[in-house]
Write a protein that holds these residues in place. Structure first.
Motif, mmCIF file in Angstrom:
data_model
loop_
_atom_site.group_PDB
_atom_site.id
_atom_site.type_symbol
_atom_site.label_atom_id
_atom_site.label_comp_id
_atom_site.label_asym_id
_atom_site.label_seq_id
_atom_site.Cartn_x
_atom_site.Cartn_y
_atom_site.Cartn_z
ATOM 1 N N ALA A 191 40.447 69.901 -30.992
ATOM 2 C CA ALA A 191 39.672 69.158 -31.768
ATOM 3 C C ALA A 191 38.613 70.186 -32.488
ATOM 4 O O ALA A 191 38.278 69.700 -33.679
ATOM 5 N N THR A 192 38.099 70.971 -31.806
ATOM 6 C CA THR A 192 37.000 71.906 -32.297
ATOM 7 C C THR A 192 37.578 73.411 -32.697
ATOM 8 O O THR A 192 36.496 74.059 -33.261
ATOM 9 N N LYS A 193 38.750 73.786 -32.453
ATOM 10 C CA LYS A 193 38.909 75.458 -32.237
ATOM 11 C C LYS A 193 38.887 75.796 -33.869
ATOM 12 O O LYS A 193 38.452 77.007 -34.082
ATOM 13 N N GLN A 194 39.166 75.174 -34.736
ATOM 14 C CA GLN A 194 38.985 75.542 -36.213
ATOM 15 C C GLN A 194 37.640 75.806 -36.473
ATOM 16 O O GLN A 194 37.349 76.449 -37.811
ATOM 17 N N PHE A 195 36.433 75.389 -35.747
ATOM 18 C CA PHE A 195 35.274 75.451 -36.102
ATOM 19 C C PHE A 195 34.400 76.585 -35.123
ATOM 20 O O PHE A 195 33.210 76.966 -35.347
ATOM 21 N N LEU A 196 35.343 77.143 -34.267
ATOM 22 C CA LEU A 196 34.762 78.163 -33.545
ATOM 23 C C LEU A 196 34.525 79.507 -34.037
ATOM 24 O O LEU A 196 35.164 79.666 -34.763
ATOM 25 N N ASP A 229 23.860 67.588 -38.066
ATOM 26 C CA ASP A 229 24.383 66.663 -38.166
ATOM 27 C C ASP A 229 25.700 66.447 -37.119
ATOM 28 O O ASP A 229 26.589 67.131 -37.361
ATOM 29 N N LEU A 230 25.665 65.919 -36.036
ATOM 30 C CA LEU A 230 26.518 66.031 -35.115
ATOM 31 C C LEU A 230 27.812 65.178 -35.383
ATOM 32 O O LEU A 230 29.096 65.308 -34.854
ATOM 33 N N SER A 231 27.687 64.361 -36.589
ATOM 34 C CA SER A 231 28.769 63.668 -36.993
ATOM 35 C C SER A 231 29.930 64.387 -38.145
ATOM 36 O O SER A 231 30.857 64.114 -38.412
ATOM 37 N N GLY A 258 30.664 66.683 -31.014
ATOM 38 C CA GLY A 258 29.556 67.615 -31.632
ATOM 39 C C GLY A 258 28.877 68.437 -30.600
ATOM 40 O O GLY A 258 28.816 69.581 -30.756
ATOM 41 N N HIS A 259 28.695 67.872 -29.469
ATOM 42 C CA HIS A 259 27.873 68.606 -28.416
ATOM 43 C C HIS A 259 28.797 69.559 -27.937
ATOM 44 O O HIS A 259 28.400 70.774 -27.384
ATOM 45 N N THR A 272 32.783 57.477 -33.965
ATOM 46 C CA THR A 272 31.594 57.762 -34.370
ATOM 47 C C THR A 272 30.990 58.312 -32.918
ATOM 48 O O THR A 272 30.271 59.186 -32.759
ATOM 49 N N GLN A 273 30.945 57.216 -31.772
ATOM 50 C CA GLN A 273 30.269 57.678 -30.508
ATOM 51 C C GLN A 273 30.876 58.918 -29.935
ATOM 52 O O GLN A 273 30.103 59.777 -29.378
ATOM 53 N N MET A 274 32.368 59.043 -29.788
ATOM 54 C CA MET A 274 32.866 60.061 -29.271
ATOM 55 C C MET A 274 32.495 61.614 -29.916
ATOM 56 O O MET A 274 32.371 62.481 -29.394
ATOM 57 N N GLY A 275 32.361 61.227 -31.397
ATOM 58 C CA GLY A 275 32.297 62.531 -32.375
ATOM 59 C C GLY A 275 30.586 62.897 -32.242
ATOM 60 O O GLY A 275 30.748 63.875 -31.756
ATOM 61 N N VAL A 276 29.813 61.912 -32.119
ATOM 62 C CA VAL A 276 28.558 62.350 -32.106
ATOM 63 C C VAL A 276 28.065 62.723 -30.574
ATOM 64 O O VAL A 276 27.368 63.644 -30.512
#
Length: 311
Positions: A306-311, A96-98, A148-149, A140-144
């Motif tokens: 924005a993504t570092k906590q998920f890396l 789920d890319l969102s 997400g990618h 949504t569009q920037m996120g998905v």
């Protein structure tokens, strides 16, 4: 109007429609390389061009990991493809890319099974969606379409580096319509213009590929415009407009197979220009904002934050 004039007019009209259809079909991939034993990850492999690409690669000898949100639909699609391509090796991973938690889990599930990835195709996306937010609060569009990618690519990067892999980002000609030098991730509902955010997300995908190519000598990263393709991506346009334009779309828009040709070229070709933006199976002119190093660097740094906590 006499009958001869009518017949001649219909013949001319038919010839014009055929020529327009042939022109609209765009470039055709003629490259072919051995993909036996390779591992290919694709997002959005259940619909449109993603499904077509999975079908086209089914007999290639590669392991195809199709990532999408709807597990039930994914299994039906895989069963359908396997009924035709008996020896194919296709597996599904929930994505789920969102939700960046889902992206992280998907990437880690893949890495638990495969330590090397040859090709990552970031295909999934949405267009002109109503105002909304991802689980982490991004438009949504920037996120998905983009964030997400971005996270998925970063999580799989080491596995891609091990075999000099390729990252293929689906962008769009819409990326050239965005002229602001800021690419924010958060939108306000007041004054929200959905297509502007779609354009921004697709420009971000092109910039991501370009920056990946600059930062990493061990992979090839490219972006592409598939053409205007008749897929479910248009579902958020008004229904009356969809019905009104339907006859025109059959002529001037590409089929999903035609739209998949540039991606297939980038999968198969031995000669790919690293960091380039492609259309109709060849490098194409990109948005000049991509030449602005400050904009590109800021987008990259903002994406990491924005993504570092998920890396």
């Amino acid at each position: 109007m006499d009958i001869i004039t009518l017949i001649c007019s219909l013949i001319i009209l038919g010839a014009v429609l055929v020529l327009v259809r042939l022109y609209a079909a765009g470039g055709i991939n003629h490259a072919k390389r051995d993909l036996s034993g390779k591992v290919i990850v694709i997002t959005g492999g259940t619909h449109g061009m993603g499904k077509v690409i999975v079908e086209q690669l089914a007999d290639s000898g590669a392991t195809i990991i199709s990532c999408s949100r709807n597990n039930e639909v994914a299994q039906k699609v895989i069963e359908e493809i396997k009924s035709v391509h008996k020896s194919c090796n296709i597996i599904h991973e929930h994505l789920d890319l969102s939700d960046l938690d889902s992206v992280k889990e998907c990437a880690e599930n893949i890495l638990n099974k495969y330590h090397e990835i040859d090709i990552l195709i970031n295909n999934a996306g949405v267009m002109r969606v109503p105002y909304g937010k991802t689980k982490q609060g991004y438009e949504t569009q920037m996120g998905v379409n983009y964030l997400g990618h971005f996270l998925l690519t970063q999580k799989l990067l080491n596995a891609l580096e091990k075999c000099n892999g390729r990252v293929i980002n689906y962008s769009s000609v819409a990326s050239k319509l965005y002229h602001r030098k800021e690419l924010p991730f958060v939108a306000e509902e007041k004054g929200f213009f959905s297509m502007r955010w779609y354009c921004a997300s697709k420009l971000s995908m092109a910039i991501m590929a370009q920056e990946l190519a600059k930062k990493n000598d061990n992979i090839i990263a490219v972006s592409l415009h598939p053409g205007c393709v008749n897929t479910s991506l248009w579902q958020f346009f008004p229904v009356w407009l969809q019905y009104l334009c339907w006859p025109i779309l059959q002529v001037v828009f590409k089929t999903p197979l035609e739209g998949a040709q540039t991606c297939l070229h980038l999968i198969h070709s031995e000669s790919v220009t690293n960091g380039a933006y492609y259309a109709d199976c060849k490098p194409a002119e990109h948005n000049k904002i991509m030449d602005d190093s400050e904009v590109c660097t800021k987008l990259w740094n903002d994406s990491v934050d924005a993504t570092k906590q998920f890396l």
